[in-house]
Enzyme design. Structure first.
Site, mmCIF file in Angstrom:
data_model
loop_
_atom_site.group_PDB
_atom_site.id
_atom_site.type_symbol
_atom_site.label_atom_id
_atom_site.label_comp_id
_atom_site.label_asym_id
_atom_site.label_seq_id
_atom_site.Cartn_x
_atom_site.Cartn_y
_atom_site.Cartn_z
ATOM 1 N N HIS A 117 -4.039 -3.044 -1.385
ATOM 2 C CA HIS A 117 -4.562 -4.320 -1.862
ATOM 3 C C HIS A 117 -5.511 -4.888 -0.804
ATOM 4 O O HIS A 117 -5.486 -6.089 -0.521
ATOM 5 C CB HIS A 117 -3.430 -5.304 -2.146
ATOM 6 C CG HIS A 117 -2.649 -4.999 -3.377
ATOM 7 N ND1 HIS A 117 -2.148 -5.968 -4.215
ATOM 8 C CD2 HIS A 117 -2.280 -3.822 -3.928
ATOM 9 C CE1 HIS A 117 -1.491 -5.396 -5.222
ATOM 10 N NE2 HIS A 117 -1.554 -4.097 -5.062
ATOM 11 N N ASP A 130 3.995 2.776 -7.998
ATOM 12 C CA ASP A 130 2.693 3.275 -8.455
ATOM 13 C C ASP A 130 2.683 4.796 -8.628
ATOM 14 O O ASP A 130 1.621 5.379 -8.882
ATOM 15 C CB ASP A 130 1.599 2.872 -7.464
ATOM 16 C CG ASP A 130 1.448 1.361 -7.367
ATOM 17 O OD1 ASP A 130 1.366 0.729 -8.433
ATOM 18 O OD2 ASP A 130 1.432 0.828 -6.252
ATOM 19 N N HIS A 188 -7.050 -5.740 -10.329
ATOM 20 C CA HIS A 188 -5.966 -5.199 -9.538
ATOM 21 C C HIS A 188 -6.414 -4.832 -8.112
ATOM 22 O O HIS A 188 -6.195 -5.612 -7.179
ATOM 23 C CB HIS A 188 -5.399 -3.993 -10.294
ATOM 24 C CG HIS A 188 -4.195 -3.378 -9.692
ATOM 25 N ND1 HIS A 188 -3.254 -4.103 -9.014
ATOM 26 C CD2 HIS A 188 -3.766 -2.087 -9.666
ATOM 27 C CE1 HIS A 188 -2.288 -3.291 -8.591
ATOM 28 N NE2 HIS A 188 -2.582 -2.067 -8.972
ATOM 29 N N GLY A 224 0.844 -1.183 0.000
ATOM 30 C CA GLY A 224 0.000 0.000 0.000
ATOM 31 C C GLY A 224 0.876 1.228 0.000
ATOM 32 O O GLY A 224 2.067 1.162 0.346
ATOM 33 N N ASP A 238 -22.945 7.510 3.010
ATOM 34 C CA ASP A 238 -22.336 8.552 3.842
ATOM 35 C C ASP A 238 -21.035 9.074 3.237
ATOM 36 O O ASP A 238 -20.621 10.189 3.526
ATOM 37 C CB ASP A 238 -22.040 8.002 5.246
ATOM 38 C CG ASP A 238 -23.287 7.931 6.116
ATOM 39 O OD1 ASP A 238 -24.162 8.803 5.965
ATOM 40 O OD2 ASP A 238 -23.374 7.018 6.951
ATOM 41 N N HIS A 296 -3.354 3.882 -2.465
ATOM 42 C CA HIS A 296 -3.532 2.589 -3.142
ATOM 43 C C HIS A 296 -3.263 1.494 -2.127
ATOM 44 O O HIS A 296 -2.266 1.539 -1.405
ATOM 45 C CB HIS A 296 -2.563 2.453 -4.314
ATOM 46 C CG HIS A 296 -2.572 1.097 -4.943
ATOM 47 N ND1 HIS A 296 -3.726 0.455 -5.330
ATOM 48 C CD2 HIS A 296 -1.560 0.232 -5.234
ATOM 49 C CE1 HIS A 296 -3.428 -0.726 -5.862
ATOM 50 N NE2 HIS A 296 -2.129 -0.883 -5.801
ATOM 51 N N SER A 300 9.362 3.080 -2.360
ATOM 52 C CA SER A 300 9.060 1.695 -2.750
ATOM 53 C C SER A 300 9.848 0.723 -1.880
ATOM 54 O O SER A 300 11.019 0.936 -1.591
ATOM 55 C CB SER A 300 9.457 1.510 -4.221
ATOM 56 O OG SER A 300 9.113 0.235 -4.678
ATOM 57 N N GLY A 301 9.180 -0.322 -1.453
ATOM 58 C CA GLY A 301 9.892 -1.423 -0.816
ATOM 59 C C GLY A 301 10.469 -1.155 0.549
ATOM 60 O O GLY A 301 11.448 -1.788 0.938
ATOM 61 N N TYR A 349 -24.287 16.849 10.276
ATOM 62 C CA TYR A 349 -23.632 15.947 11.233
ATOM 63 C C TYR A 349 -22.412 16.663 11.779
ATOM 64 O O TYR A 349 -21.933 17.662 11.222
ATOM 65 C CB TYR A 349 -23.211 14.646 10.538
ATOM 66 C CG TYR A 349 -21.988 14.826 9.701
ATOM 67 C CD1 TYR A 349 -22.091 15.367 8.432
ATOM 68 C CD2 TYR A 349 -20.718 14.529 10.205
ATOM 69 C CE1 TYR A 349 -20.958 15.595 7.669
ATOM 70 C CE2 TYR A 349 -19.596 14.762 9.436
ATOM 71 C CZ TYR A 349 -19.721 15.291 8.182
ATOM 72 O OH TYR A 349 -18.604 15.521 7.433
#
Lengths: 244, 244, 244, 244
Positions: free
Chosen positions: A96, A75, A170, A27, A119, A94, A44-45, A228
């Site tokens: 998964h 990404d 995906h 993510g 909502d 992003h 990344s990573g 609200y």
């Protein structure tokens, strides 16, 4: 450079494992400074337990790294497209997350079947079409963003009112006024995906929400007539994520 | 003897309960020293909370105990076959993780339906056939390994590209360059089994990934052209388990 | 003002996240002082981790705020209707717990299929009908309460014996002698919704509990002949939530 | 009186919430001293967090309380029947664990579909028939035990080899050589119920385990030829709950 934004994006990234939205490091969250035209994204990573605010990578709206020792998320081109095409968003996520992925793999929208959905999402969250072989080979991550944008245009969806999309085969992308809001939307999407799955197994009736209930719940929380929370006068105030 | 490997295998075993892959002690991890031709495996019937690195049992490639006061895992003959037949693997995991078991009991492959799958497994994870009565009575655990190997040969699968197999009626085995990698693969398998289950309930369409998307995601993370993570130049670098 | 009740209602609200019944702040609990005709309810849009007993808002039976700096829950009109129409209840809970929402979205009752259900709910928990466009636009939250009351009247249900209702397309409301009891009932409802979902997928047989088993389990725990727990002589003693 | 047994039964009861087998206080464990013909059981209606070893109630094989200030579990007559009819058992557990309840409500056996099942249960775990109106009104809890015993007799099941039963419409009972073993069996039952549910949704093929695989896995762990764990020479050694 952009130290406060890095801190905010760092904190938003760290919410993903806390909210049960990621396994391992699957993510990434980014947030943008619109005045400077620069966004900050997870490298990344890098495992969440090792992540530091200073690891965040600064990227411009051409997708070029402006600052940072680490590679940005793979990404990043998808984030870049979304920031360029959706000018009012401040953050992108992003993941998964498994329920949203289950719908994405099935190529199905996450339909608006209950008020929890209404909502936050003003109608179905679309499943953008699968990419073609040519799109995947030419610029996979960039074309992923373009497929989302194309879907919103073709279906005449308002990206501010439906701040999420699946990408078929995906997984989910969500966005919002800030990185924190985009994370909130990622969690709501996962919750309603789970609920919808079970509702769809329970009945074959048409259980889509009627437009007037969608209107009621969405505008109870958004826009000038929202009532609200504790800041009712403020339009589009996403800083209070509550409706009770 | 093999103290560092014992420590690594111990740590890999301890990841199983942390990742939610085992109930009670239903799982085991081994790791091999290829130069010495010896592997290290969890002892049979020792609870995780009582496990120590020094409890690990050293076994040779004939499946004979070389060092250790405790009995090795009763699944040791399966590990032995896999190490002999799959020469490039460094670690093996067996669990009874519940989603993978559900597919194994149904005698079904875990199909490649989404990119989470493709990031780790280059195609369906096969369900090796059930063993015959004769195979079970003659050498149950050894023949379990042989059924996996037979399946990979018959289907012409690359055990490095698909580092996992179900055994029908039983459960999953995974492997990888190291014990730690094999544990990572065991978790991914469980996650995609859960996602696939739900996708298969949502639709009866053919939702198998196309080959080009499988290629894209798999080779984004593996091989000389991989570009995720921070070590892109390194081929088959499994030390960074991330794709974001 | 009503300091003890505020403390009780605060504590009951804090049970919702502990029992896994809320995501973010999607839930609210109230409790009433019948002598004074005033109830205490969670403020709208305040996160559980920030909530204090002094934040609770005091409301009268016309739904008017009597004390408190914060806006009361936007669901306050629903609570008001329930307190007026169900004179023996002391607490009300609304959540978006996911299994109950799945049934509500499907417009289905949560049927009495097992003794866990019968221990707390004397028959099916009804799904009140969806509201009309006119009802939603005129007084959404008030009419939500009225739809529940209408359902109980039409089906001749005893609100003390069935202390819960779904609202179609929306989610669950529960109640009880106190705020704490209403929270207990909210958890039981979620548990039986999950169990019922799976039972209904396993079989298409008619598996409704027979009346005599419903009677046995319900009256084992309620009324003058109850014999579970440590206070068997007390009728309607809901202070001990156990049957083992 | 029976201080060590009280401690053991207390600890076994406290395992139920740790293993995720109970909501609130919906479960109870007992253990027996066969020489004295007395068993020790959880008191009715006491929350787990308040439970002390000294709260345990001592009951004789007529179901009469011999020692203890608190009422014993309302399920005590069921435990009494099982101890009388199944002379080799040392402990009994009743829970409302949700997957087992889902099968019980459906009136379905938990079939032997995988080796996780076969490691503990030598064949399907039966769903005892629902009780009649007369049985429920005359002696509900005692007749619950009798229905289990009747089922084992009619189906010619060995209660030591299949140490569990569902009661239709209600939930699971498990037993074993000790209270601790019975808790272990309660957890295994819940795990295999979950796995079986998913396997049965995945396929309509006949996926019952063949007898020879049932034999292999069951006798790998039970009886004089067992070879798992560290005490292989000991027959029926249930003190080590592991097979890896």
């Amino acid at each position: 450079m952009l130290e406060q934004l890095k801190q905010e994006v760092y904190e938003a990234n760290m919410q993903l494992p806390k909210l049960g939205l990621v396994t391992f490091t699957w993510g990434n969250v980014s947030g943008i400074d619109r005045e400077q035209g620069l966004f900050v994204i997870k490298p990344s990573g890098v495992a969440y337990e090792d992540l530091k605010p200073s690891d965040m990578v600064v990227v411009n709206l051409k997708g070029e790294v402006v600052e940072g020792d680490l590679n940005p998320s793979s990404d990043t081109p998808t984030h870049t497209v979304l920031y360029n095409e959706f000018p009012n968003i401040g953050g992108v996520v992003h993941t998964h997350s498994p329920w949203a992925v289950s719908f994405a793999a099935a190529g199905m929208d996450i339909p608006a079947l209950n008020t929890t959905h209404a909502d936050t999402f003003y109608g179905s969250v679309p499943a953008a079409r699968a990419l073609t072989k040519e799109e995947i080979e030419a610029d996979y991550e960039g074309n992923t963003g373009k497929a989302i944008v194309e879907t919103f245009k073709e279906r005449q969806l308002d990206y501010e009112a439906v701040p999420a999309s699946l990408v078929s085969q995906h997984g989910p992308f969500t966005w919002g006024p800030s990185a924190k809001d985009a994370v909130y939307n990622a969690k709501v999407l996962e919750v309603v995906a789970e609920e919808d799955y079970h509702s769809l197994q329970l009945t074959r009736d048409n259980i889509q929400l009627p437009q007037y209930l969608l209107d009621k719940h969405y505008y109870r929380k958004h826009g000038k007539d929202a009532y609200y929370g504790q800041n009712n006068a403020k339009s589009h105030d996403h800083s209070k994520h509550a409706h009770n």
